[in-house]
Design a protein around this motif. Structure first.
Motif, PDB file in Angstrom:
ATOM      1  N   LEU A  55       0.829  -1.172   0.011  1.00 11.59           N
ATOM      2  CA  LEU A  55       0.145  -0.041  -0.062  1.00 11.59           C
ATOM      3  C   LEU A  55       0.832   1.233  -0.006  1.00 11.59           C
ATOM      4  O   LEU A  55       0.602   2.049  -0.635  1.00 11.59           O
ATOM      5  N   GLU A  56       1.950   1.260   0.816  1.00 11.71           N
ATOM      6  CA  GLU A  56       2.696   2.469   0.729  1.00 11.71           C
ATOM      7  C   GLU A  56       3.442   2.587  -0.412  1.00 11.71           C
ATOM      8  O   GLU A  56       3.722   3.929  -0.959  1.00 11.71           O
ATOM      9  N   ARG A  80      -6.386   2.460   5.039  1.00 12.65           N
ATOM     10  CA  ARG A  80      -5.256   2.028   5.877  1.00 12.65           C
ATOM     11  C   ARG A  80      -5.469   0.911   7.095  1.00 12.65           C
ATOM     12  O   ARG A  80      -4.586   0.360   7.459  1.00 12.65           O
ATOM     13  N   SER A  85      -5.946  -3.914   1.800  1.00 14.92           N
ATOM     14  CA  SER A  85      -6.372  -2.617   1.996  1.00 14.92           C
ATOM     15  C   SER A  85      -7.414  -2.282   0.718  1.00 14.92           C
ATOM     16  O   SER A  85      -6.720  -2.761  -0.324  1.00 14.92           O
ATOM     17  N   ARG A  87      -8.555   0.834  -2.077  1.00 17.73           N
ATOM     18  CA  ARG A  87      -8.161   2.290  -2.516  1.00 17.73           C
ATOM     19  C   ARG A  87      -9.241   2.500  -3.714  1.00 17.73           C
ATOM     20  O   ARG A  87      -9.333   1.796  -4.570  1.00 17.73           O
TER      21      ARG A  87
END
Length: 89
Positions: A55-56, A80, A85, A87
């Motif tokens: 994700l990061e 988060r 996750s 998005r």
């Protein structure tokens, strides 16, 4: 395939799978009368590549592309708090 998911309090109706990459699934969804892409990060093991925080990495890559002037869809939200996750953009 129509299914409803809630991400950070927003309801998304998933209309169809757009594609699957090494980092996740992309779905065409409807939210508040607008079409969006909902991306769900998956955490499948990969023997030949060591992933860090996917994700990061996605968020960092998104910002890097925007900062050099590449037209990007608007990032609407990031969940988060959940493993795998979601998005939407």
């Amino acid at each position: 395939m129509e299914q409803t998911v809630v991400v950070n309090g927003t309801e998304y109706t998933i209309l169809k799978l757009l594609g699957k990459g090494k980092g996740g699934y992309s779905y065409l969804a409807l939210a508040g009368g607008s079409y969006v892409v909902l991306k769900q990060i998956h955490h499948e093991p990969c023997g030949y590549y060591q992933f860090g925080d996917k994700l990061e990495a996605e968020l960092r890559d998104y910002e890097r592309l925007r900062n050099v002037g590449i037209p990007m869809p608007e990032l609407l939200d990031v969940d988060r708090g959940r493993s795998g996750s979601s998005r939407s953009s």
